[in-house]
Scaffold this motif. Structure first.
Motif, PDB file in Angstrom:
ATOM      1  N   LEU A  33      -3.510   5.703   1.352  1.00 11.36           N
ATOM      2  CA  LEU A  33      -2.454   4.880   1.586  1.00 11.36           C
ATOM      3  C   LEU A  33      -2.806   3.488   1.055  1.00 11.36           C
ATOM      4  CD1 LEU A  33       0.576   4.445   2.530  1.00 11.36           C
ATOM      5  CD2 LEU A  33      -0.607   4.417   4.730  1.00 11.36           C
ATOM      6  N   VAL A  34      -3.829   3.062   1.672  1.00 11.76           N
ATOM      7  CA  VAL A  34      -4.227   1.967   1.433  1.00 11.76           C
ATOM      8  C   VAL A  34      -4.588   1.366  -0.009  1.00 11.76           C
ATOM      9  CG1 VAL A  34      -6.090   0.099   1.739  1.00 11.76           C
ATOM     10  CG2 VAL A  34      -4.999   1.325   3.767  1.00 11.76           C
ATOM     11  N   ARG A  35      -4.984   2.563  -0.819  1.00  9.21           N
ATOM     12  CA  ARG A  35      -5.284   2.390  -2.281  1.00  9.21           C
ATOM     13  C   ARG A  35      -4.169   2.632  -3.024  1.00  9.21           C
ATOM     14  NH1 ARG A  35      -7.678   0.323  -6.411  1.00  9.21           N
ATOM     15  NH2 ARG A  35      -8.160   1.595  -7.950  1.00  9.21           N
ATOM     16  N   ALA A  36      -3.004   3.271  -2.643  1.00 12.98           N
ATOM     17  CA  ALA A  36      -1.789   3.083  -3.596  1.00 12.98           C
ATOM     18  C   ALA A  36      -1.290   1.922  -3.342  1.00 12.98           C
ATOM     19  CB  ALA A  36      -0.931   4.182  -2.720  1.00 12.98           C
ATOM     20  N   LEU A  37      -1.105   1.329  -2.069  1.00 17.17           N
ATOM     21  CA  LEU A  37      -0.383  -0.085  -2.052  1.00 17.17           C
ATOM     22  C   LEU A  37      -1.362  -1.126  -2.700  1.00 17.17           C
ATOM     23  CD1 LEU A  37       0.790   0.071   1.564  1.00 17.17           C
ATOM     24  CD2 LEU A  37       2.178   0.032  -0.421  1.00 17.17           C
ATOM     25  N   GLU A  38      -2.718  -1.108  -2.695  1.00 17.18           N
ATOM     26  CA  GLU A  38      -3.345  -2.111  -3.333  1.00 17.18           C
ATOM     27  C   GLU A  38      -3.286  -1.917  -4.649  1.00 17.18           C
ATOM     28  OE1 GLU A  38      -8.298  -2.633  -4.394  1.00 17.18           O
ATOM     29  OE2 GLU A  38      -7.554  -0.861  -3.529  1.00 17.18           O
ATOM     30  N   VAL A  39      -3.080  -0.772  -5.538  1.00 21.45           N
ATOM     31  CA  VAL A  39      -2.848  -0.555  -6.796  1.00 21.45           C
ATOM     32  C   VAL A  39      -1.676  -1.284  -7.190  1.00 21.45           C
ATOM     33  CG1 VAL A  39      -2.493   1.195  -8.654  1.00 21.45           C
ATOM     34  CG2 VAL A  39      -4.326   1.445  -7.411  1.00 21.45           C
ATOM     35  N   ILE A  40      -0.766  -0.928  -6.539  1.00 22.64           N
ATOM     36  CA  ILE A  40       0.767  -1.440  -6.762  1.00 22.64           C
ATOM     37  C   ILE A  40       0.856  -3.027  -6.718  1.00 22.64           C
ATOM     38  CG2 ILE A  40       3.108  -1.566  -5.904  1.00 22.64           C
ATOM     39  CD1 ILE A  40       2.730   1.195  -4.879  1.00 22.64           C
ATOM     40  N   GLU A  41      -0.022  -3.771  -5.898  1.00 22.50           N
ATOM     41  CA  GLU A  41      -0.062  -4.925  -5.846  1.00 22.50           C
ATOM     42  C   GLU A  41      -0.777  -5.462  -6.775  1.00 22.50           C
ATOM     43  OE1 GLU A  41      -1.286  -8.423  -2.415  1.00 22.50           O
ATOM     44  OE2 GLU A  41      -0.601  -6.347  -1.729  1.00 22.50           O
ATOM     45  N   VAL A  42      -1.948  -5.025  -7.233  1.00 20.46           N
ATOM     46  CA  VAL A  42      -2.918  -5.657  -8.273  1.00 20.46           C
ATOM     47  C   VAL A  42      -2.361  -5.139  -9.619  1.00 20.46           C
ATOM     48  CG1 VAL A  42      -5.100  -5.308  -9.224  1.00 20.46           C
ATOM     49  CG2 VAL A  42      -4.882  -5.209  -6.788  1.00 20.46           C
ATOM     50  N   THR A  43      -1.888  -4.276 -10.064  1.00 17.90           N
ATOM     51  CA  THR A  43      -1.436  -3.739 -11.431  1.00 17.90           C
ATOM     52  C   THR A  43       0.019  -3.937 -11.470  1.00 17.90           C
ATOM     53  OG1 THR A  43      -0.946  -1.682 -10.798  1.00 17.90           O
ATOM     54  CG2 THR A  43      -3.206  -2.119 -11.254  1.00 17.90           C
TER      55      THR A  43
END
Length: 317
Positions: free
Chosen positions: A169-179
């Motif tokens: 869950l954290v990784r999915a939101l991180e990817v959206i924010e970063v990329t």
């Protein structure tokens, strides 16, 4: 790693040959035989064989067992290093070009399914940002899973349906924010990035189980406990990846028992039993993973003509 060499057009046409399947089926032997017959070089795709010193417990080939065939991506990490699929992808694809430039077939061999996919298929690895991740993890602790999951459902409904643990869950939101892209847009596609042939080895389940049992017993007889004790002095327990390797975690427990760290007694015989069970479970997961890929051409590892079948798969491609 040397820089990629220019590849002649005729050399580039040689497909990558991937020898895959569950542990204990003889993938290394078949890969060597193919390399000797076709002119090839082996590229390791067993993530635990990346580690220096993890030899007995990973069934790593000794140099005199390689049949004169060059082998790559063995012994490239210390046990304290963390294996990276993204780094492996880059290294493997560079090697594919280098091997072809020498006029040989690149032969990928191993049973680590995600690593094989990363080398062969269209599979992107989005960037990471430790600061963003730390902030999201803190928010998860403060506000709870529901808030973050609701945000993901709004931004990326496809991922929200798949995510079932806090880490992803954290990784999915991180990817959206970063990329700026949905996490789901990075999902792998079963499409080769370059010509490839996957040859899978499998066979009777009872025979495979017996082979795995005998292999673990042999590992213990030739000194797995001593290997684990030596690697412990190099930081095995601190390694995020290496310390979880099947066999190594069980034999670390034997050392703990011998030193009185554990309340209960845990013997080498106990470690053998638990390692056999874990290895069989791992083999089942490997079979499930590779069986889901309809591109794999399966060969029975008990078939005396397995090499002929593999050669035919290459020439018919």
């Amino acid at each position: 790693m040397t820089a990629s060499l220019p590849v002649a057009p005729d050399a580039r046409q040689k497909p990558v040959i991937a020898v895959v399947g569950p542990t204990g089926t003889g993938k290394s032997d078949l890969a060597i035989a193919l390399a000797q017959r076709l002119g090839g070089e082996c590229i390791n795709a067993d993530s635990m064989q990346f580690y220096r010193g993890m030899d007995i417990g990973t069934a790593k080939l000794a140099e005199d067992e390689m049949g004169g065939v060059p082998h790559h991506l063995l012994d490239i990490l210390d046990v304290t290093d963390e294996a990276s699929v993204a780094v492996f992808q880059r290294q493997a694809r560079e090697l594919f070009d280098e091997v072809r430039a020498r006029g040989n077939y690149p032969i990928l061999v191993g049973g680590s399914g995600l690593y094989v996919r990363a080398a062969l298929d269209h599979l992107e690895f989005p960037d990471t940002d430790p600061a963003v991740r730390a902030r999201l993890e803190a928010e998860l602790q403060e506000r709870g899973r529901g808030v973050l999951h609701a945000r993901l459902a709004e931004l990326d409904p496809a991922s929200a349906q798949r995510v079932n643990d806090d880490r992803r869950l954290v990784r999915a939101l991180e990817v959206i924010e970063v990329t700026g892209r949905p996490f789901s847009s990075f999902m792998p596609v079963r499409q080769y990035v370059q010509p490839a042939i996957q040859i899978g080895l499998n066979g009777p389940r009872e025979l495979l189980h017996e082979r795995l049992h005998q292999r673990v017993v042999k590992m213990a007889e030739v000194g797995l406990l001593n290997e684990v004790a030596e690697l412990e002095t190099r930081g095995l327990r601190q390694g995020k990846t290496a310390s979880r390797a099947i066999g190594y975690r069980e034999f670390l427990k034997v050392l703990d028992s011998q030193r009185g760290v554990l309340q209960e007694e845990y013997s080498v015989a106990d470690a053998i039993t638990d390692t056999v069970v874990a290895t069989r479970q791992f083999a089942r997961r490997q079979i499930t993973w590779f069986s889901a890929d309809e591109r794999v051409r399966w060969i029975d590892f008990t078939d005396p003509a397995s090499l002929s079948h593999a050669l035919r798969a290459v020439t018919d491609a």
